[in-house]
Design a protein around this motif. Structure first.
Motif, PDB file in Angstrom:
ATOM      1  N   ASP A  65     -88.552 -23.313  85.776  1.00  0.00           N
ATOM      2  CA  ASP A  65     -88.916 -23.230  84.365  1.00  0.00           C
ATOM      3  C   ASP A  65     -89.026 -21.772  83.963  1.00  0.00           C
ATOM      4  O   ASP A  65     -89.935 -21.065  84.392  1.00  0.00           O
ATOM      5  CB  ASP A  65     -90.241 -23.949  84.128  1.00  0.00           C
ATOM      6  N   LYS A  77     -89.450 -20.670  80.882  1.00  0.00           N
ATOM      7  CA  LYS A  77     -90.307 -20.529  79.712  1.00  0.00           C
ATOM      8  C   LYS A  77     -91.790 -20.595  80.079  1.00  0.00           C
ATOM      9  O   LYS A  77     -92.614 -19.957  79.420  1.00  0.00           O
ATOM     10  CB  LYS A  77     -89.996 -21.623  78.687  1.00  0.00           C
ATOM     11  N   THR A  78     -92.105 -21.370  81.089  1.00  0.00           N
ATOM     12  CA  THR A  78     -93.505 -21.609  81.432  1.00  0.00           C
ATOM     13  C   THR A  78     -93.717 -21.305  82.903  1.00  0.00           C
ATOM     14  O   THR A  78     -93.132 -21.965  83.775  1.00  0.00           O
ATOM     15  CB  THR A  78     -93.895 -23.069  81.138  1.00  0.00           C
ATOM     16  N   ASP A  93     -96.070 -19.138  78.492  1.00  0.00           N
ATOM     17  CA  ASP A  93     -95.579 -20.426  77.984  1.00  0.00           C
ATOM     18  C   ASP A  93     -94.986 -20.180  76.608  1.00  0.00           C
ATOM     19  O   ASP A  93     -95.678 -20.250  75.584  1.00  0.00           O
ATOM     20  CB  ASP A  93     -96.697 -21.466  77.922  1.00  0.00           C
ATOM     21  N   THR A  94     -93.690 -19.888  76.567  1.00  0.00           N
ATOM     22  CA  THR A  94     -93.056 -19.538  75.293  1.00  0.00           C
ATOM     23  C   THR A  94     -92.761 -20.762  74.433  1.00  0.00           C
ATOM     24  O   THR A  94     -92.260 -20.609  73.322  1.00  0.00           O
ATOM     25  CB  THR A  94     -91.759 -18.744  75.526  1.00  0.00           C
ATOM     26  N   THR A  95     -93.078 -21.963  74.919  1.00  0.00           N
ATOM     27  CA  THR A  95     -92.925 -23.143  74.073  1.00  0.00           C
ATOM     28  C   THR A  95     -94.066 -23.280  73.077  1.00  0.00           C
ATOM     29  O   THR A  95     -93.991 -24.107  72.163  1.00  0.00           O
ATOM     30  CB  THR A  95     -92.856 -24.436  74.924  1.00  0.00           C
ATOM     31  N   SER A 143     -96.280 -22.826  69.917  1.00  0.00           N
ATOM     32  CA  SER A 143     -95.936 -22.466  68.530  1.00  0.00           C
ATOM     33  C   SER A 143     -96.748 -21.277  68.041  1.00  0.00           C
ATOM     34  O   SER A 143     -96.292 -20.515  67.177  1.00  0.00           O
ATOM     35  CB  SER A 143     -96.153 -23.669  67.605  1.00  0.00           C
ATOM     36  N   ARG A 190     -98.435 -17.350  73.912  1.00  0.00           N
ATOM     37  CA  ARG A 190     -97.229 -17.434  74.741  1.00  0.00           C
ATOM     38  C   ARG A 190     -97.253 -16.544  75.974  1.00  0.00           C
ATOM     39  O   ARG A 190     -96.641 -16.885  76.989  1.00  0.00           O
ATOM     40  CB  ARG A 190     -96.002 -17.068  73.897  1.00  0.00           C
ATOM     41  N   GLU A 212     -90.474 -17.765  70.338  1.00  0.00           N
ATOM     42  CA  GLU A 212     -90.672 -19.136  70.783  1.00  0.00           C
ATOM     43  C   GLU A 212     -89.465 -19.605  71.591  1.00  0.00           C
ATOM     44  O   GLU A 212     -88.306 -19.382  71.188  1.00  0.00           O
ATOM     45  CB  GLU A 212     -90.904 -20.064  69.593  1.00  0.00           C
ATOM     46  N   ASP A 213     -89.725 -20.209  72.745  1.00  0.00           N
ATOM     47  CA  ASP A 213     -88.712 -20.736  73.670  1.00  0.00           C
ATOM     48  C   ASP A 213     -87.880 -19.642  74.348  1.00  0.00           C
ATOM     49  O   ASP A 213     -86.818 -19.939  74.919  1.00  0.00           O
ATOM     50  CB  ASP A 213     -87.783 -21.736  72.977  1.00  0.00           C
ATOM     51  N   GLU A 232     -86.572 -17.337  77.205  1.00  0.00           N
ATOM     52  CA  GLU A 232     -86.452 -17.568  78.642  1.00  0.00           C
ATOM     53  C   GLU A 232     -86.448 -16.233  79.384  1.00  0.00           C
ATOM     54  O   GLU A 232     -85.548 -15.412  79.199  1.00  0.00           O
ATOM     55  CB  GLU A 232     -85.181 -18.353  78.968  1.00  0.00           C
TER      56      GLU A 232
END
Length: 255
Positions: free
Chosen positions: A42, A44-45, A113-115, A117, A122, A142-143, A145
């Motif tokens: 993962d 993003k996270t 954690d770029t997911t 909002s 993040r 946001e999101d 990677e």
């Protein structure tokens, strides 16, 4: 300009959780650890937590002290100002304080954690359990990677021809979860930030290096079996100087 490690931060204090070993990396020997994930985790996270103690200042090198690199993701103490930079294409964090105390163990925690909002949720960065004063404080989109958990080579102690002069201890990479800093450390009765045993999962591509096996200092103890290759590292590079048994040194700044 504050110097991290000399006043507010002190380690080597008695802790309920004792760390027995660290691995010393020597830039003159081009010593580093590396691993290339066979499949992506993962990006993003994730969470990273580790302790380090410098043996040379970034400003005394020609390329800085390279703590961690994965593709364009870099955690570096600069050769120009001894400040810590957390980078991936852009600078996300730059400390105001400098790292010029070679007698101190420092704890780095990054929870990503770029997911999320909310931008401020993040990318969370703590130094010895505290939010440090920052010269640069940017949030990833946001999101976004990062290259952490991608299938590019991951380095501890190297970026290109630049290496690290430091002890590394208690290295965790958690894949797929944004943990909190209190999962890895706590403040003791003397007000000192000390290590705490992490009891959570490391996820699919996560690792835990405790440096307890002198014959295999890249041994992954997370349960995933994702060992890191040792480069120019020998059994004697396992040392008992640790965040909970901090050996005194001659003051580098007086040398």
């Amino acid at each position: 300009m504050p110097v991290f490690g000399t006043q507010n931060f002190g380690s080597g204090a008695k802790a309920a959780y004792e760390i027995d070993y660290s691995c010393v990396l020597d830039a003159a020997s081009s010593a580093y650890l590396d691993r290339t994930p066979g499949s992506a985790g993962d990006r993003k996270t994730w969470t990273m937590s580790f302790w380090f103690k410098l043996t040379k200042l970034g400003s005394s090198t020609s390329g800085g002290e390279r703590l961690f690199t994965a593709g364009s993701t870099e955690f570096t103490i600069s050769d120009s100002n001894d400040q810590l930079y957390l980078i991936d294409g852009t600078v996300y964090r730059q400390t105001n304080g400098v790292f010029r105390d070679t007698s101190a163990w420092y704890h780095i925690f990054i929870g990503c954690d770029t997911t999320q909002s909310t931008a401020g949720d993040r990318f969370k960065f703590y130094l010895n359990g505290e939010l440090p004063s920052l010269a640069t404080d940017n949030q990833p989109a946001e999101d976004f990677e990062f290259d952490i958990n991608n299938t590019n080579v991951h380095y501890i102690g190297r970026e290109g021809s630049n290496y690290l002069d430091a002890y590394i201890s208690e290295f965790h990479l958690v894949d797929g979860t944004q943990r909190v800093v209190g999962d890895f450390g706590e403040t003791n009765d003397q007000g000192v930030w000390v290590p705490k045993q992490y009891t959570g999962s490391h996820g699919t591509q996560g690792v835990y290096l405790d440096f307890a096996d002198s014959g295999n200092l890249g041994d992954d103890e997370s349960g995933n079996g994702l060992d890191w290759a040792e480069n120019n590292i020998v059994a004697a590079d396992q040392v008992t100087d640790s965040p909970t048994l901090n050996y005194p040194i001659i003051n580098y700044n007086d040398a």
